[in-house]
Design a protein around this motif. Structure first.
Motif, mmCIF file in Angstrom:
data_model
loop_
_atom_site.group_PDB
_atom_site.id
_atom_site.type_symbol
_atom_site.label_atom_id
_atom_site.label_comp_id
_atom_site.label_asym_id
_atom_site.label_seq_id
_atom_site.Cartn_x
_atom_site.Cartn_y
_atom_site.Cartn_z
ATOM 1 N N LYS A 65 -1.947 12.653 28.802
ATOM 2 C CA LYS A 65 -1.573 11.387 27.714
ATOM 3 C C LYS A 65 -2.849 10.397 27.575
ATOM 4 O O LYS A 65 -3.562 10.401 28.567
ATOM 5 C CB LYS A 65 -0.395 10.799 28.236
ATOM 6 C CG LYS A 65 -0.417 10.204 29.712
ATOM 7 C CD LYS A 65 0.963 9.968 30.196
ATOM 8 C CE LYS A 65 0.961 9.369 31.721
ATOM 9 N NZ LYS A 65 2.297 9.305 32.321
ATOM 10 N N ILE A 66 -2.735 9.543 26.389
ATOM 11 C CA ILE A 66 -3.710 8.761 26.274
ATOM 12 C C ILE A 66 -2.637 7.380 26.015
ATOM 13 O O ILE A 66 -1.576 7.438 25.555
ATOM 14 C CB ILE A 66 -4.330 9.001 24.932
ATOM 15 C CG1 ILE A 66 -5.293 10.064 25.036
ATOM 16 C CG2 ILE A 66 -5.173 7.543 24.377
ATOM 17 C CD1 ILE A 66 -5.982 10.500 23.940
ATOM 18 N N ALA A 67 -3.089 6.365 26.763
ATOM 19 C CA ALA A 67 -2.391 5.001 26.560
ATOM 20 C C ALA A 67 -2.362 4.478 25.302
ATOM 21 O O ALA A 67 -3.452 4.334 24.515
ATOM 22 C CB ALA A 67 -2.910 4.105 27.488
ATOM 23 N N HIS A 121 2.201 4.248 17.499
ATOM 24 C CA HIS A 121 2.624 5.846 17.433
ATOM 25 C C HIS A 121 2.604 6.570 16.253
ATOM 26 O O HIS A 121 1.946 7.443 15.575
ATOM 27 C CB HIS A 121 3.804 6.124 18.066
ATOM 28 C CG HIS A 121 3.663 6.115 19.580
ATOM 29 N ND1 HIS A 121 4.545 6.329 20.870
ATOM 30 C CD2 HIS A 121 2.734 5.683 20.642
ATOM 31 C CE1 HIS A 121 4.039 6.116 21.887
ATOM 32 N NE2 HIS A 121 2.905 5.396 21.776
ATOM 33 N N ALA A 122 3.631 6.103 15.326
ATOM 34 C CA ALA A 122 3.901 6.727 13.804
ATOM 35 C C ALA A 122 2.691 6.575 13.067
ATOM 36 O O ALA A 122 2.247 7.443 12.353
ATOM 37 C CB ALA A 122 4.782 5.624 13.234
ATOM 38 N N ALA A 123 1.760 5.507 13.157
ATOM 39 C CA ALA A 123 0.693 5.359 12.442
ATOM 40 C C ALA A 123 -0.466 6.547 12.778
ATOM 41 O O ALA A 123 -0.973 7.092 12.129
ATOM 42 C CB ALA A 123 -0.079 4.061 12.598
ATOM 43 N N VAL A 146 -0.417 17.165 19.498
ATOM 44 C CA VAL A 146 -0.365 15.508 19.892
ATOM 45 C C VAL A 146 1.038 15.062 19.538
ATOM 46 O O VAL A 146 1.556 15.202 18.226
ATOM 47 C CB VAL A 146 -1.332 15.030 19.014
ATOM 48 C CG1 VAL A 146 -1.344 13.660 19.421
ATOM 49 C CG2 VAL A 146 -2.661 15.543 19.207
ATOM 50 N N ARG A 147 1.590 14.488 20.449
ATOM 51 C CA ARG A 147 2.932 14.010 20.293
ATOM 52 C C ARG A 147 3.275 12.615 20.734
ATOM 53 O O ARG A 147 2.682 12.367 22.000
ATOM 54 C CB ARG A 147 4.313 14.841 20.919
ATOM 55 C CG ARG A 147 4.138 16.334 20.259
ATOM 56 C CD ARG A 147 5.068 17.290 21.085
ATOM 57 N NE ARG A 147 6.604 16.527 21.157
ATOM 58 C CZ ARG A 147 7.292 16.079 22.313
ATOM 59 N NH1 ARG A 147 6.569 16.007 23.370
ATOM 60 N NH2 ARG A 147 8.415 15.834 22.290
ATOM 61 N N PRO A 148 4.134 11.818 20.361
ATOM 62 C CA PRO A 148 4.287 10.446 20.902
ATOM 63 C C PRO A 148 5.117 10.715 22.195
ATOM 64 O O PRO A 148 6.126 11.518 21.908
ATOM 65 C CB PRO A 148 4.997 9.514 19.499
ATOM 66 C CG PRO A 148 5.413 10.558 18.850
ATOM 67 C CD PRO A 148 4.477 11.826 18.922
ATOM 68 N N ALA A 173 2.549 5.768 25.544
ATOM 69 C CA ALA A 173 1.439 6.951 25.364
ATOM 70 C C ALA A 173 1.841 7.975 24.436
ATOM 71 O O ALA A 173 2.660 8.062 24.043
ATOM 72 C CB ALA A 173 1.480 7.538 26.869
ATOM 73 N N ILE A 174 0.455 8.572 24.107
ATOM 74 C CA ILE A 174 0.601 9.720 23.188
ATOM 75 C C ILE A 174 -0.026 11.003 24.009
ATOM 76 O O ILE A 174 -0.960 11.074 24.806
ATOM 77 C CB ILE A 174 -0.352 9.528 21.971
ATOM 78 C CG1 ILE A 174 0.015 8.452 20.969
ATOM 79 C CG2 ILE A 174 -0.524 10.900 21.235
ATOM 80 C CD1 ILE A 174 -0.875 7.987 19.750
ATOM 81 N N ARG A 175 0.810 12.085 23.995
ATOM 82 C CA ARG A 175 0.676 13.100 24.831
ATOM 83 C C ARG A 175 -0.219 14.035 24.003
ATOM 84 O O ARG A 175 0.046 14.372 22.812
ATOM 85 C CB ARG A 175 2.131 13.918 25.275
ATOM 86 C CG ARG A 175 2.906 12.879 25.910
ATOM 87 C CD ARG A 175 4.165 13.511 26.358
ATOM 88 N NE ARG A 175 5.145 12.689 27.190
ATOM 89 C CZ ARG A 175 4.954 11.998 28.651
ATOM 90 N NH1 ARG A 175 3.825 12.548 29.099
ATOM 91 N NH2 ARG A 175 5.694 11.264 28.789
ATOM 92 N N VAL A 176 -1.296 14.723 24.625
ATOM 93 C CA VAL A 176 -2.184 15.545 24.084
ATOM 94 C C VAL A 176 -2.161 16.767 24.846
ATOM 95 O O VAL A 176 -2.539 16.668 26.284
ATOM 96 C CB VAL A 176 -3.625 14.891 23.949
ATOM 97 C CG1 VAL A 176 -4.538 15.954 23.415
ATOM 98 C CG2 VAL A 176 -3.765 13.683 23.355
ATOM 99 N N SER A 177 -1.708 18.036 24.325
ATOM 100 C CA SER A 177 -1.453 19.243 24.902
ATOM 101 C C SER A 177 -2.614 20.234 24.392
ATOM 102 O O SER A 177 -2.596 20.242 23.176
ATOM 103 C CB SER A 177 -0.284 19.790 24.906
ATOM 104 O OG SER A 177 0.685 18.986 25.457
#
Length: 433
Positions: free
Chosen positions: A350-352, A358-360, A394-396, A402-406
Motif C-alpha cells: 500500500k502507498i500512503a 483517492h477518487a482523483a 490499484v484500489r483505494p 492508503a491506496i493498495r497496489v497488488s
C-alpha cells in the motif's frame, strides 16, 4: 480513531469508538432486517466479547427477537447455524488486534449486501414489540464439515491461536480420522497474535517439522481465515492455499467458480485446463458471494485472504472447511498444485495517500496505465492486465489513508513489475496533491 462501518460489519476499539451504547444501537438497527424474529448469536474469544454479546442480546430481545446463543463459536459455524434461524450476529473483529472488537451481521445465510447496509443505517432502532427470549444453542457444524470433506490420512498440526476454533478444530480432525497435534488450543491463551497471516507461526512450523506432520493449519480468532504450513515448515501463499481448495472442488466435479479480481491467474488457468469456468468479482467476501449467487457458482473465494467459499454449504470464508478440504486432498494433486502456483508471484502493498485524493488518483490511473496494458478493468479501482501472466490492481483502501497496489507476474518478473507500477501510482498521487 472512528468506528468502521461496512458490509463486513462494524469494527472499532472497545471502550473508545466501539462502546456498549453503539453495540446496542447497531443491534437495534439490525433488528429491522430480522424478518423471522429469530437470530443466532456467537462471539470469538476477545476479552470484550462477553460483555458486548450480552448487550447485543439484550437489544435484540428488546426489539422482540428470540436469541439463540452459541457462546464462543467460529464465524463459519455461526453462519451455518444462522440458516436455521434466518439471521445471525457474531461479535468479532476477526484478525484485528485484541483491543478491537466488532459486530458482523448475517441475513439469509450470508453477510449484508450494500443496499441492506444502507437500509439498516437509514432506519431507527427497532422498539415497541413484545420482548424476545434467549435460548442456549448448539452447533452441528463440525459433523457437517466432516461429512462434506470425507475421511483422510494426513497427519496435521493445529494452531487455533486461542480463538473460537479451540475445540472445534480438534473435534473436526478427530471426526476426519486423522492424527493431529495441537498448540494454542486453550481459549484466550496464545503464543502468537490474532492474525496468522502477519505472524511467523514459528511454534506451528516447529510442531510440524519436529513431529514429521504433513501439514499445519493456523486460524485467526474467528476461524474464517486460514494459513497453511507445509511439511517443511514453510507458509504457503494465500493464493496457493485457495488453489488447493479449488483443486479439491474440481476433483469433486465442480465446474463453476467465482474468484475475486485480485486472485492469482493460477486459479483461472487450473480451472480452465479442467474444462471449468471462472467468473470474477470485486474484492470482498460479500462481493464474491453476490457474484456466486448471480452465476450459481459452486465454489471459489478470495486469493488475497485464502478465503475459501462453498456457497451451498456456507456463504462466508470458512477456515475450517478449507483446512478439511486441503487435508483430504490427494498428495499427488497437492504437490502438482503447489508446483503450478509457484510459477507466479503476488506482491500486495500500500502507498500512503490521503483519502480525500483517492477518487482523483483512481480517475487518472487508466491514462497512466493504458499504454502497456492489454486490458483495463474498471469498477473496483483499476486493474491493468499486462499479459496472460501479469496484472496490476490499484484500489483505494476503505479503512486507511492508503491506496493498495497488488501485482502478479511470473516469479522472476514480479519484483520489477511491482516497482514500476508502484512508482506510476506514486507519481499520479503526487500530481493530484
Amino acid at each position: 480513531m472512528e468506528l468502521k462501518v461496512s458490509i463486513s460489519g462494524v469494527r472499532g476499539i472497545y471502550g473508545a469508538d466501539l462502546t456498549l451504547k453503539e453495540a446496542v444501537r447497531f443491534a437495534g438497527l439490525f433488528a429491522n432486517l430480522v424478518k423471522t424474529r429469530r437470530c443466532a448469536l456467537a462471539r470469538d474469544t476477545r476479552p470484550s466479547g462477553g460483555i458486548i454479546a450480552g448487550a447485543v442480546s439484550a437489544a435484540l430481545m428488546d426489539a422482540g427477537i428470540d436469541v439463540y446463543n452459541l457462546g464462543v463459536a467460529p464465524t463459519p459455524a455461526a453462519f451455518r447455524e444462522a440458516r436455521k434461524y434466518g439471521a445471525g450476529i457474531i461479535i468479532t473483529a476477526s484478525h484485528n488486534p485484541l483491543e478491537w472488537n466488532g459486530i458482523k451481521f448475517i441475513v439469509e445465510g450470508r453477510g449484508l449486501f450494500e443496499k441492506e447496509l444502507q437500509q439498516m443505517l437509514a432506519s431507527a432502532p427497532a422498539t415497541g414489540k413484545a420482548p424476545g427470549t434467549e435460548h442456549p444453542a448448539t452447533s452441528g457444524y463440525v459433523d457437517e464439515v466432516a461429512a462434506l470433506a470425507g475421511a483422510g490420512a494426513s497427519k496435521v498440526g493445529i494452531d487455533a491461536g486461542g480463538g473460537a476454533a479451540c475445540g472445534y478444530a480438534e473435534r473436526l480432525f478427530k471426526k476426519l480420522g486423522m492424527q493431529f497435534a495441537s498448540i494454542n488450543g486453550v481459549p484466550c491463551v496464545s503464543s502468537r497474535g490474532p492474525d496468522p497471516t502477519a505472524d511467523g507461526l514459528a511454534d506451528l512450523c516447529s510442531l510440524v517439522t519436529s513431529n514429521k506432520l504433513d501439514l499445519g493449519f493456523a486460524l485467526d480468532l474467528d476461524a474464517d481465515r486460514l494459513v497453511v504450513v507445509d511439511e517443511k515448515g514453510n507458509k504457503l501463499t494465500p493464493d496457493a492455499t485457495l488453489l488447493l481448495c479449488v483443486a479439491h472442488a474440481a476433483e469433486l466435479g465442480m465446474k463453476n467458480f467465482v474468484i475475486s479480481i485480485d486472485t492469482s491467474v493460477a486459479v483461472d488457468k487450473y480451472v480452465a485446463e479442467r474444462g471449468g469456468r471462472v467468473s470474477h468479482s470485486k474484492v470482498g467476501e460479500a462481493n464474491v458471494v453476490d457474484k456466486m449467487l448471480e452465476t450459481s457458482a459452486e465454489a471459489g473465494g478470495e486469493g488475497s485472504s485464502a478465503g475459501f467459499i462453498m456457497p451451498k454449504f456456507n456463504m462466508c470464508r470458512d477456515g475450517l472447511l478449507a483446512a478439511a478440504t486441503i487435508a483430504t486432498l490427494d498428495k499427488k494433486t497437492m504437490a502438482g498444485c503447489l508446483s503450478f502456483a509457484s510459477q507466479f508471484s503476488q506482491i500486495r502493498t500500500k502507498i500512503a495517500a490521503d483519502s480525500s485524493l483517492h477518487a482523483a488518483v483512481i480517475e487518472k490511473l487508466p491514462d497512466a496505465l493504458k499504454a502497456e496494458s492489454s486490458q483495463l478493468i474498471l469498477g473496483d479501482g483499476v486493474k491493468a492486465v499486462i499479459d496472460e501472466d501479469s496484472w496490476v490492481l490499484v484500489r483505494p483502501s476503505n479503512t486507511e489513508h492508503a491506496i493498495r497496489v497488488s501485482v502478479e507476474s511470473r516469479t522472476e518478473k514480479a519484483q520489477s513489475l511491482h516497482k514500476k507500477m508502484s512508482e506510476k501510482v506514486q507519481r499520479v498521487y503526487e500530481a493530484a496533491r
